[in-house]
Structure formats: C-alpha cells, structure tokens
Design an enzyme around this catalytic site. Structure first.
Site, PDB file in Angstrom:
ATOM      1  N   GLY A  56      55.307  28.564  41.797  1.00 33.04           N
ATOM      2  CA  GLY A  56      54.597  27.479  42.409  1.00 33.04           C
ATOM      3  C   GLY A  56      53.668  28.439  43.610  1.00 33.04           C
ATOM      4  N   ALA A  57      52.637  28.066  44.198  1.00 32.44           N
ATOM      5  CA  ALA A  57      51.707  28.686  45.071  1.00 32.44           C
ATOM      6  C   ALA A  57      52.736  29.637  46.731  1.00 32.44           C
ATOM      7  CB  ALA A  57      50.410  28.883  44.927  1.00 32.44           C
ATOM      8  N   ARG A  98      52.764  38.820  41.242  1.00 27.43           N
ATOM      9  CA  ARG A  98      51.874  38.610  40.512  1.00 27.43           C
ATOM     10  C   ARG A  98      50.467  38.180  41.233  1.00 27.43           C
ATOM     11  NH1 ARG A  98      53.742  33.193  38.674  1.00 27.43           N
ATOM     12  NH2 ARG A  98      52.045  32.341  37.527  1.00 27.43           N
ATOM     13  N   GLN A 203      54.853  23.234  32.684  1.00 22.11           N
ATOM     14  CA  GLN A 203      55.917  23.166  33.966  1.00 22.11           C
ATOM     15  C   GLN A 203      55.481  21.156  34.353  1.00 22.11           C
ATOM     16  OE1 GLN A 203      53.686  25.582  33.428  1.00 22.11           O
ATOM     17  NE2 GLN A 203      53.528  27.477  35.236  1.00 22.11           N
ATOM     18  N   ASP A 244      46.022  27.777  43.327  1.00 21.99           N
ATOM     19  CA  ASP A 244      46.922  29.230  43.600  1.00 21.99           C
ATOM     20  C   ASP A 244      45.907  30.320  44.103  1.00 21.99           C
ATOM     21  OD1 ASP A 244      48.990  29.301  41.807  1.00 21.99           O
ATOM     22  OD2 ASP A 244      47.895  28.219  40.989  1.00 21.99           O
ATOM     23  N   LYS A 255      46.279  26.138  37.122  1.00 18.97           N
ATOM     24  CA  LYS A 255      47.071  26.443  35.726  1.00 18.97           C
ATOM     25  C   LYS A 255      45.860  26.545  34.646  1.00 18.97           C
ATOM     26  CE  LYS A 255      50.385  28.203  35.597  1.00 18.97           C
ATOM     27  NZ  LYS A 255      50.724  29.224  34.988  1.00 18.97           N
TER      28      LYS A 255
END
Ligand code: MRU
Length: 363
Positions: A56-57, A98, A203, A244, A255
């Site tokens: 999660g950002a 990431r 998620q 994100d 997502k």
C-alpha cells in the site's frame, strides 16, 4: 486504528520504528493471523517491501523512509570512508524495492536529504530518525484530513464501491479511500461498502474486508467482475479508490482493475473519486504514460492461498501446469474519468478533463 485481538482493543499503526528495528503488521498473514514482523536491518525492510509483508502506497513510503534511516544508523557504525558509499548503495536498493508507488521515492528522498548537511555521522543519524518519524506522522495526519474532507461526499445511507485496499493498512493510519468511510461512520452516518476482491493478491477480500469488519462497517466482498452488475442495478452510488502515483495532469495509477471500474462508473453515471495524500503526486510525470507499471510474478496468478476447513493456510494452483500468466500490478485511469481527487489539502474537482495539481501542491 484499533485492532481487536482476543476481545482486547489496541491501537496499531501499520508500520513503526522501535529503536533501530522497523516493525510492521504482517499483511501476508491477514485476515487469518495477526502478527507483527520485525526488520532488523534496512535489507530486511527492503525485502519486506518487495514481498509485500508491508504494502500500500503510504505504508510502503513510511517503511522506505525507515529503511533509509536504518541504513544511516548502520553506516554510522562503519569506518567513515565506507559510510557514504553504504548509504548511497542503500538508497538505490530501497528505490528498487517496488517501482510504482510514488510515496516510496518521496520518503527515500526526504530522509536522505535530511542528512546531507549533517556535520557528523551521529548528527546524520539523529536527522534521519527525526525525518523518518515525521514522514510517518505526516502520512497519518494527511489520511486523517482526507477523511475529514472526504466524508462530505459520503451521504447517510451511502453505498460505496472500493477497489483493492486503500484503508489504514495501506498507510500508516486511517487510510485514503476508506478514511472518508470511517469519518462518515464516526459522524453517525450509515455506510455500506462493496469491496472488490482484487485478484490476484486479493487485497480487497483479505485486507479491506478485515479492516471493515474490525471497524464495524457493513460490507460485501464482491467478485472483481461483479461491479458492473451492481452499478447497473443501482446498488452503488459512489466509487472511492486509492492511488499509487498521480501524474501532473491527474492520470492515476492504482491497483489493476481500477481503470475498468472508472469506465463502468462513467457508463453508469456514478461519481468516481481518487483519495490520496499529496505525497502520491509525481509532478515529474506529465501524464499517466510516464508512470512505471510494476509487473509481478505470474505465480501470483497461478497460485491462490487461503485457509482450509481445518484452519491451515494452504496454497493451491488454479491454472493448468503449462499455461503462462501475465500479472501487471497496476493500471492507469485517465484524468477525464475521475470526478475529483480527495487530498489532505481539500477536494480538487475535475476541470475540463484534467486537474491542476501543480497549484494544489503550492497551496
Ligand atoms: O500492490 P499493493 O497492494 O501495494 O498496491 C497498492 C494498493 O493497495 C492499491 O493500489 C491501493 O488502492 C492504493 S495504495 C493506497
């Protein structure tokens, strides 16, 4: 937010630092097990970001800021001539963990920059600790404000669709897309949430459902491909998703599957909101085309894990051996499909199919 374990309520942040350890709720084990994972070194923290123990950002951003801080602490124990290279190497490794969430790059730069003018390694450590903590606190505070602004969009009796998990587990606290829902509930409104399950890593089914259950919010987990049906049936009145990375024109990476929901929302005349702190905005990306999209292993598509009837966590294969899989983790929703962006500075509404984010950042 509060977590109930064995009938006891305790406040948790998603990620925090204790001495030089980075601690985090292990999101790979939820919803079946609640466990805190400890990272002793910055390399451990990078691995936790990569394998999505923390995800999660905002949570990735806080973890990355803490990882940068751990690297400075570790460097301070080395001979001075090795310390600078150690920190530079760490900065690169953390950035590589990431590629899509802007909050990671924002946090690494913020903590790294805080050490640049330190006149000793000890001072660099104290600057890094202070900045990493401030970065995490700012994330939590921004999400709280997103809730305060966003709850005005959530009417009493609202029926909200959300995708993936942009709740408090995706940030340090409160969340982005779910923060307005939590604030609306706290203001006495009744809210029903439809949570997309969000294949392949689920998620929505694993994390959003766990959060909503914990917060006592009525919800349904729905298959990813059911949202259009429920929109057409008039069941969904507003869509709120996280982000994100947001490009300068408002194009938003979120997502995989978010874009589909935005197209469906437009087709069905349903407002589609993105909620994110301004640390998610990347003004250097002019449009969504500049946002790097992470591709993850096809194994996440081939294999699904969950709890069996006897309480054991198992992984099962759902595709034939020999089939290939593609697994893009994010897609980009064009600004023209977004009704508004909810930030800690207020709600920015779409103007002529784009957003003026530069002005927002300066406000
Ligand atoms: O791959 P993840 O789980 O780190 O992806 C991030 C997300 O959960 C979503 O894209 C979310 O909606 C935005 S992050 C707050």
């Amino acid at each position: 937010m509060k977590v109930k374990i064995n009938n006891e309520e305790k406040h948790y942040r998603t990620v925090w630092m204790k001495e030089s350890d980075v601690c985090m709720i292990n999101q790979r084990l939820l919803p079946h097990r609640f466990k805190v994972h400890k990272c002793k070194t910055y390399i451990d923290t990078v691995e936790a970001i990569r394998n999505m123990t923390v995800r999660g950002a905002g949570a990735i951003g806080a973890a990355a800021g803490y990882a940068m801080c751990q690297a400075v602490i570790e460097a301070a124990k080395l001979p001075e001539e090795e310390a600078v290279n150690y920190v530079l190497d760490a900065e690169k490794r953390i950035r590589d963990a990431r590629p899509t969430a802007q909050n990671l790059f924002y946090a690494v730069e913020r903590v790294y920059n805080s050490t640049i003018n330190a006149d000793s390694l000890e001072r660099a450590v104290s600057f890094a600790v202070r900045e990493a903590e401030q970065n995490a606190d700012d994330d939590a505070e921004a999400c709280k404000r997103i809730g305060e602004y966003g709850q005005w969009l959530v009417a009493d009796g609202a029926r909200v669709l959300t995708h993936c998990n942009a709740g408090w587990l995706a940030f340090v606290d409160y969340g982005s897309a779910l923060s307005p829902v939590y604030a609306a509930k706290a203001a006495g409104k009744k809210v029903l949430v439809y949570a997309d399950e969000t294949r392949p890593r689920l998620q929505g089914a694993n994390l959003t459902a766990w959060e909503l259950l914990n917060e006592g919010i009525e919800h349904y987990v729905i298959p990813d491909n059911a949202a259009g049906y429920f929109m057409k049936e008039g069941k969904i009145r507003i869509v709120i998703v996280g982000a994100d990375r947001i490009a300068a024109n408002g194009d938003t990476a979120n997502k995989i599957g978010t874009y589909t929901k935005a197209v469906l929302a437009k087709e069905n005349g349903i407002p589609f909101y993105v909620a994110a702190p301004t640390s998610t905005i990347d003004i250097n990306c002019k449009t969504g085309k500049d946002i790097p999209i992470e591709y993850r292993s096809g194994d996440e598509v081939h294999w699904v894990s969950g709890m069996d009837g006897s309480g054991r966590i198992r992984k099962v294969r759902v595709t034939p051996e020999g089939s290939k899989a593609l697994n893009p983790a994010f897609d980009v929703t064009p600004a023209e499909l977004i009704t508004g962006i909810i930030t800690e500075k207020g709600i920015l509404f779409n103007e002529n199919k784009r957003f003026n984010l530069e002005t927002l950042l300066q406000a």
